[in-house]
Design an enzyme around this catalytic site. Structure first.
Site, PDB file in Angstrom:
ATOM      1  N   HIS A   1     -17.712 -21.149  -9.613  1.00 58.18           N
ATOM      2  CA  HIS A   1     -19.100 -20.135  -9.393  1.00 58.18           C
ATOM      3  C   HIS A   1     -20.541 -20.368  -8.656  1.00 58.18           C
ATOM      4  CE1 HIS A   1     -21.611 -23.400 -10.482  1.00 58.18           C
ATOM      5  NE2 HIS A   1     -21.282 -24.045 -12.238  1.00 58.18           N
TER       6      HIS A   1
ATOM      7  N   HIS B   1     -16.525 -17.227 -10.455  1.00 57.86           N
ATOM      8  CA  HIS B   1     -17.034 -16.633 -11.968  1.00 57.86           C
ATOM      9  C   HIS B   1     -18.186 -16.349 -11.717  1.00 57.86           C
ATOM     10  CE1 HIS B   1     -13.702 -18.267 -14.155  1.00 57.86           C
ATOM     11  NE2 HIS B   1     -13.081 -18.193 -13.054  1.00 57.86           N
TER      12      HIS B   1
ATOM     13  N   GLU C   1     -21.961 -19.847 -16.982  1.00 56.25           N
ATOM     14  CA  GLU C   1     -21.881 -21.300 -16.451  1.00 56.25           C
ATOM     15  C   GLU C   1     -22.296 -22.165 -16.705  1.00 56.25           C
ATOM     16  OE1 GLU C   1     -19.280 -19.665 -14.471  1.00 56.25           O
ATOM     17  OE2 GLU C   1     -19.091 -17.776 -14.638  1.00 56.25           O
TER      18      GLU C   1
ATOM     19  N   ASP D   1     -21.206 -14.901 -21.668  1.00 57.36           N
ATOM     20  CA  ASP D   1     -20.595 -15.825 -20.898  1.00 57.36           C
ATOM     21  C   ASP D   1     -22.350 -16.232 -20.272  1.00 57.36           C
ATOM     22  OD1 ASP D   1     -18.504 -16.727 -19.447  1.00 57.36           O
ATOM     23  OD2 ASP D   1     -19.151 -15.734 -17.823  1.00 57.36           O
TER      24      ASP D   1
ATOM     25  N   ASP E   1     -18.869 -11.080 -15.421  1.00 59.28           N
ATOM     26  CA  ASP E   1     -17.532 -11.832 -16.353  1.00 59.28           C
ATOM     27  C   ASP E   1     -17.650 -11.044 -17.679  1.00 59.28           C
ATOM     28  OD1 ASP E   1     -16.403 -13.588 -14.307  1.00 59.28           O
ATOM     29  OD2 ASP E   1     -16.692 -15.371 -15.252  1.00 59.28           O
TER      30      ASP E   1
END
Length: 231
Positions: free
Chosen positions: A57, A149, A9, A7, A154
């Site tokens: 985030h 997030h 950001e 994942d 995640d």
């Protein structure tokens, strides 16, 4: 059998508009289960942090000011993922950003196979929400710590979701499984079953005992002293 849950950001939605990756999270799984190996990288995007992205985030420009550039950590990232498949929720988004960052760092694009859990979830639950929070609720996975997030957090949640999407901890076994019509399938059952992976389990074939086999069995018992089968 090794896969990488991944994942990112970012500062925004489109790298072509100058947005950059600010965090990468990777989690190693083997046979769908986490091994305990992970990688978390915070990256200085060399630009400001838009308020909208910060609200998602919680990563500020001040926090990233002393973090390395992508070019400084790219080799560590590539070494961790190797050539193994990348399990990503909404893979096109992350792959586009990663390949943009790799191009800016003078590296070739990723050749790793992306596995998009959004696509898998939509096939399994058509018409239902398939964002990460919705899937955590569906599978009763605790995501109460997800106030923001975060790439690695995640990844940890997605690893649990991915396990469930692949059939749970008994993936590959048909014990207690159900067909699409809800019929139980067990050893000797006759219903066909399609696993989340798309693989179909062949229907069990009938094996009735013939009259000749029954007669041969009875004759064998007559030759035994006090056979258990007659009790």
């Amino acid at each position: 059998m090794r896969e990488i849950i991944l994942d990112t950001e970012t500062t925004g939605f489109k790298p072509e508009e100058g947005h950059r990756i600010v965090e990468i999270g990777c989690l190693e799984v083997y046979q769908n289960l986490p091994t305990g190996k992970s990688l978390q990288l915070y990256i200085n995007p060399e630009r400001d942090m838009p308020e909208g992205a910060f609200k998602v985030h919680g990563i500020s420009s001040e926090f990233l000011a002393d973090k390395p550039l992508f070019a400084d950590v790219v080799d560590e990232f590539l070494e961790f993922i190797g050539e193994d498949p990348l399990v990503i929720h909404n893979a096109p988004f992350d792959m586009k950003f990663l390949n943009s960052e790799l191009r800016w760092a003078g590296k070739p694009a990723l050749k790793n196979k992306p596995i998009d859990t959004v696509v898998i979830a939509r096939e399994l639950f058509p018409g239902s929400p398939v964002n990460l929070d919705a899937l955590c609720r569906r599978f009763e996975i605790d995501n109460s710590s997800r106030t923001y997030h975060g790439a690695l957090l995640d990844c940890e949640l997605l690893a649990e979701v991915y396990l469930e999407l692949r059939g749970g901890r008994q993936h590959g076994f048909d014990l207690g499984a159900k067909s699409r019509k809800g019929q139980n399938v067990g050893a000797g059952g006759s219903a066909s079953l399609t696993l989340p992976s798309g693989k179909k389990i062949r229907e069990a074939r009938p094996h009735p005992i013939s009259e000749e086999e029954l007669a041969a069995h009875a004759a064998m018992l007559e030759k035994l002293s006090d056979p258990l089968w007659k009790k």
